[in-house]
Design a protein around this motif. Structure first.
Motif, PDB file in Angstrom:
ATOM      1  N   LEU A 193      11.350   8.583  21.277  1.00 35.66           N
ATOM      2  CA  LEU A 193      10.101   9.326  21.407  1.00 35.66           C
ATOM      3  C   LEU A 193       9.332   9.417  20.091  1.00 35.66           C
ATOM      4  CD1 LEU A 193      11.357  12.347  23.566  1.00 35.66           C
ATOM      5  CD2 LEU A 193      10.271  10.241  24.357  1.00 35.66           C
ATOM      6  N   SER A 194       9.883   8.848  19.028  1.00 38.42           N
ATOM      7  CA  SER A 194       9.304   9.042  17.697  1.00 38.42           C
ATOM      8  C   SER A 194       8.408   7.895  17.247  1.00 38.42           C
ATOM      9  CB  SER A 194      10.422   9.227  16.663  1.00 38.42           C
ATOM     10  OG  SER A 194      11.163   8.030  16.495  1.00 38.42           O
ATOM     11  N   VAL A 195       8.145   6.915  18.118  1.00 37.42           N
ATOM     12  CA  VAL A 195       7.485   5.692  17.658  1.00 37.42           C
ATOM     13  C   VAL A 195       6.070   5.954  17.121  1.00 37.42           C
ATOM     14  CG1 VAL A 195       8.845   4.063  19.014  1.00 37.42           C
ATOM     15  CG2 VAL A 195       6.890   5.218  20.082  1.00 37.42           C
ATOM     16  N   ALA A 196       5.317   6.858  17.748  1.00 35.34           N
ATOM     17  CA  ALA A 196       3.955   7.129  17.277  1.00 35.34           C
ATOM     18  C   ALA A 196       3.983   7.797  15.905  1.00 35.34           C
ATOM     19  CB  ALA A 196       3.213   8.002  18.286  1.00 35.34           C
ATOM     20  N   SER A 197       4.883   8.750  15.723  1.00 35.30           N
ATOM     21  CA  SER A 197       5.012   9.412  14.425  1.00 35.30           C
ATOM     22  C   SER A 197       5.535   8.445  13.367  1.00 35.30           C
ATOM     23  CB  SER A 197       5.952  10.616  14.542  1.00 35.30           C
ATOM     24  OG  SER A 197       5.440  11.571  15.443  1.00 35.30           O
ATOM     25  N   THR A 198       6.440   7.555  13.769  1.00 32.78           N
ATOM     26  CA  THR A 198       6.935   6.530  12.850  1.00 32.78           C
ATOM     27  C   THR A 198       5.801   5.626  12.400  1.00 32.78           C
ATOM     28  OG1 THR A 198       9.118   6.559  13.907  1.00 32.78           O
ATOM     29  CG2 THR A 198       8.573   4.632  12.571  1.00 32.78           C
ATOM     30  N   LEU A 199       4.910   5.283  13.316  1.00 31.07           N
ATOM     31  CA  LEU A 199       3.741   4.479  12.970  1.00 31.07           C
ATOM     32  C   LEU A 199       2.877   5.196  11.932  1.00 31.07           C
ATOM     33  CD1 LEU A 199       1.430   2.565  15.444  1.00 31.07           C
ATOM     34  CD2 LEU A 199       0.457   3.980  13.654  1.00 31.07           C
ATOM     35  N   ALA A 200       2.616   6.478  12.174  1.00 31.33           N
ATOM     36  CA  ALA A 200       1.780   7.241  11.238  1.00 31.33           C
ATOM     37  C   ALA A 200       2.421   7.307   9.849  1.00 31.33           C
ATOM     38  CB  ALA A 200       1.546   8.646  11.784  1.00 31.33           C
ATOM     39  N   LEU A 201       3.722   7.586   9.796  1.00 29.78           N
ATOM     40  CA  LEU A 201       4.412   7.677   8.514  1.00 29.78           C
ATOM     41  C   LEU A 201       4.465   6.320   7.809  1.00 29.78           C
ATOM     42  CD1 LEU A 201       6.056   9.379   6.517  1.00 29.78           C
ATOM     43  CD2 LEU A 201       8.104   8.852   7.866  1.00 29.78           C
ATOM     44  N   SER A 202       4.688   5.248   8.574  1.00 28.05           N
ATOM     45  CA  SER A 202       4.746   3.904   7.983  1.00 28.05           C
ATOM     46  C   SER A 202       3.396   3.500   7.421  1.00 28.05           C
ATOM     47  CB  SER A 202       5.205   2.894   9.040  1.00 28.05           C
ATOM     48  OG  SER A 202       6.490   3.197   9.521  1.00 28.05           O
ATOM     49  N   GLY A 203       2.317   3.846   8.117  1.00 30.45           N
ATOM     50  CA  GLY A 203       0.987   3.540   7.617  1.00 30.45           C
ATOM     51  C   GLY A 203       0.693   4.264   6.316  1.00 30.45           C
ATOM     52  N   MET A 204       1.087   5.530   6.242  1.00 29.49           N
ATOM     53  CA  MET A 204       0.896   6.292   5.008  1.00 29.49           C
ATOM     54  C   MET A 204       1.717   5.696   3.871  1.00 29.49           C
ATOM     55  SD  MET A 204      -1.309   8.593   5.775  1.00 29.49           S
ATOM     56  CE  MET A 204      -1.224   9.755   4.415  1.00 29.49           C
ATOM     57  N   ALA A 205       2.944   5.266   4.179  1.00 30.40           N
ATOM     58  CA  ALA A 205       3.794   4.661   3.145  1.00 30.40           C
ATOM     59  C   ALA A 205       3.179   3.376   2.615  1.00 30.40           C
ATOM     60  CB  ALA A 205       5.188   4.389   3.721  1.00 30.40           C
ATOM     61  N   ALA A 206       2.633   2.548   3.514  1.00 28.40           N
ATOM     62  CA  ALA A 206       2.011   1.292   3.084  1.00 28.40           C
ATOM     63  C   ALA A 206       0.794   1.556   2.200  1.00 28.40           C
ATOM     64  CB  ALA A 206       1.613   0.467   4.306  1.00 28.40           C
ATOM     65  N   ALA A 207      -0.053   2.495   2.627  1.00 30.93           N
ATOM     66  CA  ALA A 207      -1.269   2.794   1.862  1.00 30.93           C
ATOM     67  C   ALA A 207      -0.941   3.402   0.505  1.00 30.93           C
ATOM     68  CB  ALA A 207      -2.162   3.738   2.667  1.00 30.93           C
ATOM     69  N   LEU A 208       0.022   4.325   0.462  1.00 29.67           N
ATOM     70  CA  LEU A 208       0.404   4.957  -0.798  1.00 29.67           C
ATOM     71  C   LEU A 208       1.040   3.951  -1.757  1.00 29.67           C
ATOM     72  CD1 LEU A 208       1.804   8.380   0.457  1.00 29.67           C
ATOM     73  CD2 LEU A 208      -0.229   8.027  -0.955  1.00 29.67           C
ATOM     74  N   ALA A 209       1.856   3.041  -1.213  1.00 28.61           N
ATOM     75  CA  ALA A 209       2.487   2.032  -2.069  1.00 28.61           C
ATOM     76  C   ALA A 209       1.442   1.150  -2.737  1.00 28.61           C
ATOM     77  CB  ALA A 209       3.453   1.185  -1.241  1.00 28.61           C
ATOM     78  N   MET A 210       0.405   0.792  -1.995  1.00 26.47           N
ATOM     79  CA  MET A 210      -0.643  -0.057  -2.578  1.00 26.47           C
ATOM     80  C   MET A 210      -1.529   0.707  -3.558  1.00 26.47           C
ATOM     81  SD  MET A 210      -1.870  -2.675   0.444  1.00 26.47           S
ATOM     82  CE  MET A 210      -2.013  -1.451   1.743  1.00 26.47           C
ATOM     83  N   SER A 211      -1.716   1.988  -3.311  1.00 27.74           N
ATOM     84  CA  SER A 211      -2.588   2.758  -4.205  1.00 27.74           C
ATOM     85  C   SER A 211      -1.859   3.280  -5.444  1.00 27.74           C
ATOM     86  CB  SER A 211      -3.210   3.933  -3.445  1.00 27.74           C
ATOM     87  OG  SER A 211      -2.212   4.844  -3.027  1.00 27.74           O
ATOM     88  N   GLN A 212      -0.549   3.530  -5.323  1.00 28.46           N
ATOM     89  CA  GLN A 212       0.194   4.139  -6.421  1.00 28.46           C
ATOM     90  C   GLN A 212       1.062   3.149  -7.200  1.00 28.46           C
ATOM     91  OE1 GLN A 212      -0.279   7.328  -7.240  1.00 28.46           O
ATOM     92  NE2 GLN A 212      -1.646   7.672  -5.505  1.00 28.46           N
ATOM     93  N   ILE A 213       1.540   2.083  -6.553  1.00 29.31           N
ATOM     94  CA  ILE A 213       2.472   1.161  -7.205  1.00 29.31           C
ATOM     95  C   ILE A 213       1.761  -0.134  -7.613  1.00 29.31           C
ATOM     96  CG2 ILE A 213       4.607  -0.159  -6.947  1.00 29.31           C
ATOM     97  CD1 ILE A 213       5.544   1.950  -4.928  1.00 29.31           C
ATOM     98  N   SER A 214       1.261  -0.835  -6.634  1.00 33.77           N
ATOM     99  CA  SER A 214       0.582  -2.105  -6.900  1.00 33.77           C
ATOM    100  C   SER A 214      -0.326  -2.419  -5.734  1.00 33.77           C
ATOM    101  CB  SER A 214       1.600  -3.234  -7.082  1.00 33.77           C
ATOM    102  OG  SER A 214       0.960  -4.497  -7.130  1.00 33.77           O
ATOM    103  N   ASN A 215      -1.556  -2.773  -6.030  1.00 39.68           N
ATOM    104  CA  ASN A 215      -2.509  -3.085  -4.969  1.00 39.68           C
ATOM    105  C   ASN A 215      -2.246  -4.494  -4.439  1.00 39.68           C
ATOM    106  OD1 ASN A 215      -4.641  -2.682  -3.216  1.00 39.68           O
ATOM    107  ND2 ASN A 215      -6.176  -3.412  -4.674  1.00 39.68           N
TER     108      ASN A 215
END
Length: 330
Positions: free
Chosen positions: A87-109
Motif C-alpha cells: 500500500l506504500s507505492v504512492a508514498s514511496t514514489l513521492a519520497l524517491s522523487g524528493m531524494a532524486a531532486a535533493l541529490a541533484m541540488s545538494q550533491i551534484s547536478n
C-alpha cells in the motif's frame, strides 16, 4: 521374425509450437478474453460519447497518463502473486522523487546521481517492507500501511513540505520530455518495465518461485525455495519501480513535490486485479496488468472528457475493484 520398432523420440518443437507457447505465456490467466472485450467496449462507448476521444493525441495522452500506474503495477503484480500487498507505492514514489531532486541540488547536478538516488530510495523502502513482512511475520497490509505514512511524512519533512526544483536538461530528456525511436520516453519506460517484467515472471526461475510461493507457501518451502528471500525481492522490485516512476514524474514536472499522487495505490491495485491477478496469490500475468492499467487510464480519460466529477470517478474505480475481486475469487 519380430519387427524392430524404433523407440519413440519426442519431436523437436517447431517454430509454430514455440510461437504458440509464447502466446500462451503472454495470455495466461483465467478468462483473459474478458479483459480484452472490456477494453474494446470502453473504446467503443467513449468513441461514441466524445468526438475528441478517437485521436492520436488523446491516445498518446492516455499512454502518458497511465505511465506511473503501469510501471509500478509491474512490481505490484509480483507482490500480489506472492500473496502479499504493498500500500506504500504512492508514498514511496513521492519520497524517491524528493531524494532524486535533493541529490541533484545538494550533491551534484548530474542525472546519474539523481537516478541512483531515486531508484535506491525506492528499493530501500521495498527492502524494509519485505524484511518486516517476512522476518517479523507481520501482515504486509499492516507493514505497508505504516510505511505509507512514514514515507510520505519523510518526504514532507526533508524540505518542510516545499517542492524541490530540478534544472538538469539531460534528466528531463531521458525521463520526461524526450523521445526514443519516435515514442515519448514515459511510454518507452513503461514498455521497458513491461518487457523486464515478462522476462522475469514468465521466463526466469525467479518467476516460477514467485508463483510457487503465492500458490502454496508451505509446499514451496519444503521444495527448497527460500520463500522469505523471494517475497522480499518482490517488494524490492516494486519499490525500485516506484522509484523509476518518481524519476518520470519529476522529470515531467521539472520539480519534486512531497504531496504528489496521493491515493494512486488504488489505481495500481485496480490495474493488477483487473489484469487477472488474484489477491489470494499464485495467479497473474504481466500483459494482463498492462491492459488493466490501460482500462483504468482509458476510464479516467473518458470520464474527464464526459465531464464526470472527481468524487464520482473515485466511486466508479472503487466499484471496479470490488467487482474485479469478486470475479477473480476462487
Amino acid at each position: 521374425m519380430t519387427e524392430l520398432t524404433a523407440p519413440n523420440v519426442a519431436a523437436a518443437p517447431t517454430r509454430s509450437d514455440r510461437r504458440r507457447k509464447l502466446l500462451q505465456n503472454l495470455l495466461r490467466g483465467e478468462r483473459p478474453y474478458m479483459l480484452y472485450i472490456a477494453f474494446v467496449v470502453l473504446l467503443v462507448v467513449f468513441s461514441l460519447s466524445s468526438p475528441w476521444f478517437l485521436s492520436v493525441d488523446n491516445f498518446l495522452n492516455i499512454g502518458r497518463q497511465t505511465t506511473l500506474v503501469s510501471i509500478i503495477a509491474v512490481g505490484m503484480t509480483f507482490v500480489i502473486i506472492a500473496r502479499q500487498i504493498d500500500l506504500s507505492v504512492a508514498s514511496t514514489l513521492a519520497l524517491s522523487g524528493m531524494a532524486a531532486a535533493l541529490a541533484m541540488s545538494q550533491i551534484s547536478n548530474s542525472w546519474i546521481v539523481g537516478a541512483a538516488a531515486g531508484l535506491g530510495t525506492g528499493a530501500l523502502v521495498g527492502l524494509l517492507n519485505g524484511i518486516l513482512t517476512t522476518q517479523l511475520s507481520i501482515p504486509s497490509f499492516l507493514v505497508t500501511l505504516g510505511s505509507l505514512s512514514m514515507a510520505r511524512g519523510l518526504a514532507m519533512m526533508v524540505t518542510n513540505t516545499k517542492p524541490v526544483i530540478i534544472t538538469n536538461e539531460t534528466y528531463f530528456a531521458i525521463f520526461g520530455e524526450g523521445t526514443f525511436l519516435g515514442i515519448p520516453v514515459p511510454i518507452a519506460w513503461t514498455l521497458v518495465a513491461m518487457i523486464v517484467g515478462i522476462l522475469l515472471l514468465h521466463y526466469n526461475v525467479f518467476g516460477r518461485r514467485i508463483y510457487a510461493v503465492g500458490g502454496n507457501p508451505t509446499a514451496a518451502l519444503y521444495s527448497g525455495i527460500n520463500t522469505k528471500w523471494v517475497t522480499t525481492a518482490a517488494f524490492v522490485l516494486t519499490g525500485a519501480l516506484a522509484g523509476l516512476a518518481a524519476l518520470v514524474l519529476s522529470a515531467r514536472s521539472h520539480a519534486a513535490r512531497p504531496d504528489v499522487v496521493q491515493g494512486m495505490e488504488l489505481d495500481v491495485i485496480a490495474a493488477v486485479i483487473l489484469g487477472g491477478c488474484s489477491l489470494f496469490g499464485g495467479r497473474g500475468y504481466i500483459l494482463g496488468t498492462l491492459f488493466g492499467s490501460l482500462i483504468i487510464g482509458t476510464l479516467n480519460n473518458g470520464l474527464v472528457l464526459l465531464g464526470v466529477s472527481s468524487p464520482m470517478q473515485l466511486v466508479i474505480k472503487g466499484a471496479i475493484i470490488v467487482a474485479a475481486v469478486a470475479f477473480t475469487k476462487r
